[in-house]
Write a protein that holds these residues in place. Structure first.
Motif, PDB file in Angstrom:
ATOM      1  N   UNK A  11      36.174  22.868 -16.560  1.00  0.00           N
ATOM      2  CA  UNK A  11      34.783  22.632 -16.950  1.00  0.00           C
ATOM      3  C   UNK A  11      33.950  22.052 -15.827  1.00  0.00           C
ATOM      4  N   UNK A  12      34.231  22.486 -14.612  1.00  0.00           N
ATOM      5  CA  UNK A  12      33.446  22.034 -13.462  1.00  0.00           C
ATOM      6  C   UNK A  12      33.083  23.264 -12.641  1.00  0.00           C
ATOM      7  N   UNK A  13      32.463  23.043 -11.510  1.00  0.00           N
ATOM      8  CA  UNK A  13      32.152  24.182 -10.657  1.00  0.00           C
ATOM      9  C   UNK A  13      33.054  24.154  -9.421  1.00  0.00           C
ATOM     10  N   UNK A  14      33.230  25.280  -8.771  1.00  0.00           N
ATOM     11  CA  UNK A  14      34.100  25.334  -7.597  1.00  0.00           C
ATOM     12  C   UNK A  14      33.674  24.388  -6.469  1.00  0.00           C
ATOM     13  N   UNK A  15      32.390  24.104  -6.372  1.00  0.00           N
ATOM     14  CA  UNK A  15      31.920  23.187  -5.332  1.00  0.00           C
ATOM     15  C   UNK A  15      32.522  21.792  -5.517  1.00  0.00           C
ATOM     16  N   UNK A  16      32.669  21.365  -6.769  1.00  0.00           N
ATOM     17  CA  UNK A  16      33.290  20.067  -7.043  1.00  0.00           C
ATOM     18  C   UNK A  16      34.722  20.059  -6.534  1.00  0.00           C
ATOM     19  N   UNK A  17      35.449  21.125  -6.801  1.00  0.00           N
ATOM     20  CA  UNK A  17      36.834  21.206  -6.349  1.00  0.00           C
ATOM     21  C   UNK A  17      36.931  21.274  -4.835  1.00  0.00           C
ATOM     22  N   UNK A  18      36.015  21.962  -4.189  1.00  0.00           N
ATOM     23  CA  UNK A  18      36.010  22.004  -2.717  1.00  0.00           C
ATOM     24  C   UNK A  18      35.750  20.603  -2.155  1.00  0.00           C
ATOM     25  N   UNK A  19      34.837  19.881  -2.803  1.00  0.00           N
ATOM     26  CA  UNK A  19      34.545  18.517  -2.356  1.00  0.00           C
ATOM     27  C   UNK A  19      35.755  17.608  -2.564  1.00  0.00           C
ATOM     28  N   UNK A  20      36.398  17.704  -3.708  1.00  0.00           N
ATOM     29  CA  UNK A  20      37.599  16.898  -3.972  1.00  0.00           C
ATOM     30  C   UNK A  20      38.694  17.223  -2.964  1.00  0.00           C
ATOM     31  N   UNK A  21      38.807  18.459  -2.560  1.00  0.00           N
ATOM     32  CA  UNK A  21      39.755  18.844  -1.519  1.00  0.00           C
ATOM     33  C   UNK A  21      39.359  18.205  -0.193  1.00  0.00           C
ATOM     34  N   UNK A  22      38.094  18.269   0.135  1.00  0.00           N
ATOM     35  CA  UNK A  22      37.579  17.730   1.400  1.00  0.00           C
ATOM     36  C   UNK A  22      37.850  16.235   1.528  1.00  0.00           C
ATOM     37  N   UNK A  23      37.718  15.490   0.430  1.00  0.00           N
ATOM     38  CA  UNK A  23      37.923  14.040   0.496  1.00  0.00           C
ATOM     39  C   UNK A  23      39.356  13.644   0.114  1.00  0.00           C
ATOM     40  N   UNK A  24      40.233  14.617   0.013  1.00  0.00           N
ATOM     41  CA  UNK A  24      41.653  14.403  -0.300  1.00  0.00           C
ATOM     42  C   UNK A  24      41.895  13.776  -1.670  1.00  0.00           C
ATOM     43  N   UNK A  25      41.054  14.087  -2.624  1.00  0.00           N
ATOM     44  CA  UNK A  25      41.232  13.571  -3.974  1.00  0.00           C
ATOM     45  C   UNK A  25      42.083  14.510  -4.822  1.00  0.00           C
ATOM     46  N   UNK A  26      41.836  15.798  -4.714  1.00  0.00           N
ATOM     47  CA  UNK A  26      42.621  16.796  -5.448  1.00  0.00           C
ATOM     48  C   UNK A  26      42.783  18.015  -4.543  1.00  0.00           C
ATOM     49  N   UNK A  27      43.944  18.104  -3.919  1.00  0.00           N
ATOM     50  CA  UNK A  27      44.219  19.186  -2.985  1.00  0.00           C
ATOM     51  C   UNK A  27      44.773  20.394  -3.739  1.00  0.00           C
TER      52      UNK A  27
END
Length: 71
Positions: A11-27
């Motif tokens: 229930x989110x957008x891909x940009x959120x997941x890319x950001x979480x990857x970028x900040x090492x929160x959810x790889x």
């Protein structure tokens, strides 16, 4: 599953997941070396829900930065 499929489940957008990857929160579990496409596992949806709940629960007042530092 692809980032688009995972975002839909969470229930989110891909940009959120890319950001979480970028900040090492959810790889992602895998990143294709040629295309750069991110792939996620179904079990990671539980991790996403935990992150979402922590960030949305105001009584904990947790920021993304502090969450990243403690994971």
């Amino acid at each position: 599953m692809t980032i688009k499929e995972f975002a839909h489940i969470c229930g989110c957008n891909p940009q959120t997941l890319r950001y979480y990857d970028q900040i090492d929160l959810l790889k992602p579990v895998k990143v294709d070396g040629w295309s750069g496409y991110r792939f996620y596992d179904e079990e990671q949806a539980y991790v996403f829900v935990k992150i979402k709940n922590l960030l949305s629960n105001r009584k904990f007042f947790i920021t993304l930065n502090s969450l990243v530092l403690h994971l």
